[in-house]
Scaffold this active site. Structure first.
Site, PDB file in Angstrom:
ATOM      1  N   ASP A  67       0.816  -1.213   0.000  1.00 18.77           N
ATOM      2  CA  ASP A  67       0.000   0.000   0.000  1.00 18.77           C
ATOM      3  C   ASP A  67       0.850   1.264   0.000  1.00 18.77           C
ATOM      4  OD1 ASP A  67       0.986  -0.466   2.547  1.00 18.77           O
ATOM      5  OD2 ASP A  67      -0.949  -0.614   3.521  1.00 18.77           O
ATOM      6  N   ASN A 136      -7.424  -2.847  14.258  1.00 21.85           N
ATOM      7  CA  ASN A 136      -8.807  -3.205  13.921  1.00 21.85           C
ATOM      8  C   ASN A 136      -8.870  -4.403  12.959  1.00 21.85           C
ATOM      9  OD1 ASN A 136      -7.996  -2.098  11.522  1.00 21.85           O
ATOM     10  ND2 ASN A 136      -9.360  -0.328  11.585  1.00 21.85           N
ATOM     11  N   HIS A 138      -7.045  -4.764  10.191  1.00 22.54           N
ATOM     12  CA  HIS A 138      -6.780  -4.502   8.767  1.00 22.54           C
ATOM     13  C   HIS A 138      -5.451  -5.100   8.345  1.00 22.54           C
ATOM     14  CE1 HIS A 138      -4.824  -0.417   9.892  1.00 22.54           C
ATOM     15  NE2 HIS A 138      -3.876  -1.080   9.272  1.00 22.54           N
ATOM     16  N   GLU A 143      -9.538  -1.890   5.370  1.00 21.07           N
ATOM     17  CA  GLU A 143     -10.214  -1.572   6.622  1.00 21.07           C
ATOM     18  C   GLU A 143     -11.459  -2.439   6.811  1.00 21.07           C
ATOM     19  OE1 GLU A 143      -8.653   0.132   8.658  1.00 21.07           O
ATOM     20  OE2 GLU A 143      -8.322   2.228   8.128  1.00 21.07           O
TER      21      GLU A 143
HETATM   22  C1  GLP Z   1      -0.384   0.304   8.627  1.00 22.71           C
HETATM   23  C2  GLP Z   1      -0.032  -0.534   7.405  1.00 22.71           C
HETATM   24  C3  GLP Z   1      -0.266  -2.012   7.638  1.00 22.71           C
HETATM   25  C4  GLP Z   1       0.342  -2.439   8.968  1.00 22.71           C
HETATM   26  C5  GLP Z   1      -0.313  -1.661  10.094  1.00 22.71           C
HETATM   27  C6  GLP Z   1       0.161  -2.077  11.477  1.00 22.71           C
HETATM   28  O1  GLP Z   1      -1.718   0.640   8.689  1.00 22.71           O
HETATM   29  N1  GLP Z   1      -0.760  -0.123   6.255  1.00 22.71           N
HETATM   30  O2  GLP Z   1       0.293  -2.751   6.568  1.00 22.71           O
HETATM   31  O3  GLP Z   1       0.174  -3.815   9.153  1.00 22.71           O
HETATM   32  O4  GLP Z   1      -0.019  -0.286   9.868  1.00 22.71           O
HETATM   33  O5  GLP Z   1       1.333  -1.415  11.817  1.00 22.71           O
HETATM   34  P1  GLP Z   1       2.269  -1.825  13.010  1.00 22.71           P
HETATM   35  O6  GLP Z   1       3.000  -3.040  12.574  1.00 22.71           O
HETATM   36  O7  GLP Z   1       3.183  -0.649  13.173  1.00 22.71           O
HETATM   37  O8  GLP Z   1       1.395  -2.062  14.186  1.00 22.71           O
END
Ligand code: GLP
Length: 242
Positions: A67, A136, A138, A143
């Site tokens: 993304d 959440n 995702h 989402e």
């Molecule tokens: C962002 C990214 C996701 C990632 C998420 C969790 O929203 N788009 O790909 O998994 O953050 O991040 P973290 O690993 O810092 O908790």
């Protein structure tokens, strides 16, 4: 579905990096799906170590990131392109022209989504997709929703995601509200999926994802149906599993 409970974040990262090393060793022209966030950072550090020790060669590999924020140019440190180069891609021998991240500055976003999806297909699809998970549930920026999302598309970020990601920005107002993300359909098409999660605050989400019903309100729960999916968790993230 395979669940590995690692000793701690470091061990989780080591185990994930070993799986990626094994993938690239047995198929040197592997197509790797990569993720941003703090969860895979340790994995990337280990991969750099393995590369520096001569244990892994990325010269024939290709990467596609999940993304990108819309409206953030690639040279902005908040962009996912910048994050990937800074934390992995600039430190290994993967050819830069075979590292793909959606273009967050595209003027025709739908066209960018379609061509990203086409590009993944033209390389034969993702061999191994690395994922983190949002609070959440995702994955990428898919989402919670009333349906599992189609291929690469534009998304409006949820309030809780904007709040969670504000830690990387000077203020919450700076967090982009729009992004381009591979869809659930794209992620489910990967031949192998590897999800890393650590910390107490992910425990509830991990429990729902792995042991709850398959529900687009917890987008990662669809991974229960993936034929080759491994979760690598630290003990805290696994603490609510029954
Ligand atoms: C962002 C990214 C996701 C990632 C998420 C969790 O929203 N788009 O790909 O998994 O953050 O991040 P973290 O690993 O810092 O908790």
């Amino acid at each position: 579905m395979k669940i590995i409970i690692a000793k701690d974040y470091n061990d989780m990262s080591q185990k994930a990096a070993q799986q990626i090393m094994s993938q690239v060793t047995f198929k040197e022209d592997s197509i790797l799906g990569l993720a941003t966030g703090s969860s895979p950072l340790g994995t990337y550090k280990k991969l750099i170590e393995f590369y520096q020790a001569g244990l892994i060669d990325f010269s024939k590999a290709t990467s596609f990131n999940l993304d990108e924020y819309l409206g953030v140019p690639p040279d902005n440190p908040q962009s996912y392109r910048f994050f990937m180069e800074d934390n992995l891609l600039n430190h290994i021998n993967i050819p830069k022209e075979r590292t793909f991240v959606p273009n967050g500055m595209a003027t025709d976003v739908q066209k960018e989504c379609d061509s990203y999806e086409e590009q993944i297909k033209s390389y034969g699809g993702v061999d191994l997709q690395l994922l983190g998970i949002g609070h959440n549930g995702h994955v990428g920026f898919n989402e919670p929703s009333t349906y599992f999302t189609p291929p690469t598309h534009q998304i409006t970020l949820k309030e809780e995601t904007i709040r969670a990601n504000a830690r990387f920005f000077n203020s919450i107002e700076e967090v982009p509200t729009q992004a381009v993300t591979m869809g659930i359909q794209t992620i489910m098409s990967a031949r192998k999926v590897l999800l890393v999660a650590s910390g107490k605050e992910k425990a509830g989400t991990i429990q729902k994802t792995l042991q709850g019903k398959i529900d687009p309100q917890v987008p990662a729960s669809i991974l229960q149906l993936h034929p080759d999916c491994t979760f690598i968790l630290d003990p805290e993230a696994a603490s609510l599993l029954k």
